[in-house]
Design an enzyme around this catalytic site. Structure first.
Site, PDB file in Angstrom:
ATOM      1  N   HIS A  63      41.641  38.360  49.333  1.00 15.07           N
ATOM      2  CA  HIS A  63      42.759  37.515  49.760  1.00 15.07           C
ATOM      3  C   HIS A  63      42.621  37.291  51.267  1.00 15.07           C
ATOM      4  O   HIS A  63      42.516  38.238  52.039  1.00 15.07           O
ATOM      5  CB  HIS A  63      44.095  38.180  49.429  1.00 15.07           C
ATOM      6  CG  HIS A  63      44.349  38.308  47.967  1.00 15.07           C
ATOM      7  ND1 HIS A  63      44.873  39.445  47.391  1.00 15.07           N
ATOM      8  CD2 HIS A  63      44.151  37.435  46.950  1.00 15.07           C
ATOM      9  CE1 HIS A  63      44.986  39.268  46.086  1.00 15.07           C
ATOM     10  NE2 HIS A  63      44.551  38.062  45.798  1.00 15.07           N
ATOM     11  N   GLU A  66      44.677  39.102  54.304  1.00 16.07           N
ATOM     12  CA  GLU A  66      44.720  40.565  54.346  1.00 16.07           C
ATOM     13  C   GLU A  66      43.597  41.043  55.261  1.00 16.07           C
ATOM     14  O   GLU A  66      42.466  41.245  54.832  1.00 16.07           O
ATOM     15  CB  GLU A  66      44.613  41.122  52.921  1.00 16.07           C
ATOM     16  CG  GLU A  66      45.752  40.624  52.033  1.00 16.07           C
ATOM     17  CD  GLU A  66      45.609  41.000  50.566  1.00 16.07           C
ATOM     18  OE1 GLU A  66      44.644  41.717  50.225  1.00 16.07           O
ATOM     19  OE2 GLU A  66      46.452  40.561  49.769  1.00 16.07           O
ATOM     20  N   HIS A 155      42.550  45.918  50.418  1.00 14.16           N
ATOM     21  CA  HIS A 155      43.577  44.882  50.501  1.00 14.16           C
ATOM     22  C   HIS A 155      44.680  45.301  51.463  1.00 14.16           C
ATOM     23  O   HIS A 155      44.693  46.412  51.988  1.00 14.16           O
ATOM     24  CB  HIS A 155      44.192  44.642  49.118  1.00 14.16           C
ATOM     25  CG  HIS A 155      43.293  43.934  48.161  1.00 14.16           C
ATOM     26  ND1 HIS A 155      43.450  42.603  47.819  1.00 14.16           N
ATOM     27  CD2 HIS A 155      42.217  44.369  47.457  1.00 14.16           C
ATOM     28  CE1 HIS A 155      42.513  42.256  46.957  1.00 14.16           C
ATOM     29  NE2 HIS A 155      41.745  43.319  46.720  1.00 14.16           N
ATOM     30  N   GLU A 219      45.350  49.496  49.015  1.00 13.75           N
ATOM     31  CA  GLU A 219      46.262  48.705  49.849  1.00 13.75           C
ATOM     32  C   GLU A 219      46.509  49.448  51.154  1.00 13.75           C
ATOM     33  O   GLU A 219      46.964  50.596  51.148  1.00 13.75           O
ATOM     34  CB  GLU A 219      47.585  48.478  49.113  1.00 13.75           C
ATOM     35  CG  GLU A 219      47.445  47.811  47.762  1.00 13.75           C
ATOM     36  CD  GLU A 219      47.200  46.312  47.867  1.00 13.75           C
ATOM     37  OE1 GLU A 219      47.515  45.729  48.934  1.00 13.75           O
ATOM     38  OE2 GLU A 219      46.705  45.722  46.885  1.00 13.75           O
TER      39      GLU A 219
END
Length: 344
Positions: A63, A66, A155, A219
């Site tokens: 993405h 990010e 991410h 994350e």
């Protein structure tokens, strides 16, 4: 090195669309071979291979908005090139979506991290990227020992989180939840681990399902612009990754706490145009609800907690119809059987 690998750095050259990024191979003074296959794809081989070496794929930028993991990856690769970071495993570093990164947007046409299953998706920029990433993944893990394959897909979350860092373990038909993963997460100070309960279409799922890799989506904080990330918050993670790259056992200056473990209870899919949550956009990941509490609607169907203290992760009411709008999770305790993480 007789041939310069980068004009500026791995990340800067990847994002500079005027930079050719042609294939090149160089060897450092330490005997480490670094191969650039194309824009955003760097393979690193140690000076001498051992049967026990891991084969570690590290991806970021799936993405485009990010960015913290991109800065981390640039740090690792540049330190390898400069001889500041030892290399004791076979590595593949991938910056997945330079076009979206340059636009500081999640994607251009469709969500890249939903394109790694076997469905035949419409031809888009992201579907072309997904096929290329599958190719590099297949090639990288080809003829390697199954137990040596690791994949970290890095991410950042769209919103704040009650756990600043957390990982998602994809569900696969292989034993891809080894206790070594839990040890890595502990040493890296990753605060929580989510155990997925069903196959998905993410990049980490592809590596787990098709290559039996010990794969995680990790994350790391919240989305931000390049250069505006506070990487000091993730020093333990960066050091733990440095140990993995160096082929060393993960070490910690203090006894690390194990991550809080959650199990996915269900996946909320958006099924209608009239879909929304009742909470504000600033409600953090892992916000929990009491049993029966209504927190949204999908058309005329209310969305409510089906378990006491059921929490929501990745809520996004703006996804396309048919895509995941959130995960619902509950805390669980785990044990180990044959070195694998098992939910009680």
């Amino acid at each position: 090195m007789t041939t310069p690998l980068f004009q500026t750095s791995f990340l800067a050259d990847t994002l500079d669309m005027t930079c050719s990024n042609d294939p090149v191979s160089v060897t450092t003074s330490a005997g480490v071979t670094i191969k650039r296959w194309e824009r955003g794809v760097i393979e690193v081989l140690p000076s001498s291979a051992r049967a026990t070496d891991k084969h570690v794929l590290v991806s970021a930028g799936v993405h485009g908005n990010e960015t913290a993991p991109l800065e981390m990856m640039d740090h690792w690769v540049n330190d390898i090139v400069a001889g500041k970071l030892n290399v004791g495993c076979h590595c593949l570093f991938i910056i997945a979506h330079p076009q979206a990164i340059n636009r500081h947007t999640r994607f251009i046409e469709t969500n890249l991290n939903r394109l790694f299953d076997a469905h035949h998706d419409a031809a888009t920029l992201e579907s072309t990227i997904a096929q290329r990433l599958k190719h590099y993944t297949d090639t990288f893990f080809l003829n390697t020992p199954r137990e040596s394959r690791w994949h970290f897909d890095l991410h950042c979350s769209i919103r704040d989180s009650k756990h600043v860092s957390f990982a998602v373990s994809p569900r696969s038909r292989h034993e891809t939840r080894h206790a070594d993963l839990m040890r890595f997460l502990s040493v890296a100070h990753i605060e929580a681990l989510i155990l997925s309960n069903a196959p998905s279409s993410t990049y980490s799922w592809y590596s787990a399902e098709h290559h039996a890799a010990q794969a995680l989506t990790i994350e790391l904080g919240k989305v931000n612009r390049l250069g505006e990330n506070n990487l000091a918050r993730f020093e333990a993670f960066m050091n733990a990754m440095g140990d993995v790259i160096a082929g060393q056992d993960n070490e910690s200056t203090r006894s690390p706490a194990s991550p809080v473990v959650y199990r996915v209870t269900r996946t909320l899919m958006r099924l209608s145009e009239d879909f929304n949550f009742l909470f504000q956009d600033d409600v953090p990941n892992f916000t929990s609800f009491v049993h029966g509490e209504v927190f949204g609607h999908d058309g005329e169907k209310p969305l409510m907690a089906q378990n006491e203290h059921e929490a929501i992760v990745f809520p996004n009411p703006k996804v396309a119809i048919g895509q995941r709008a959130a995960l619902m999770v509950c805390k669980v305790t785990v044990r180990y059987e044959r070195g694998q993480i098992i939910c009680d």
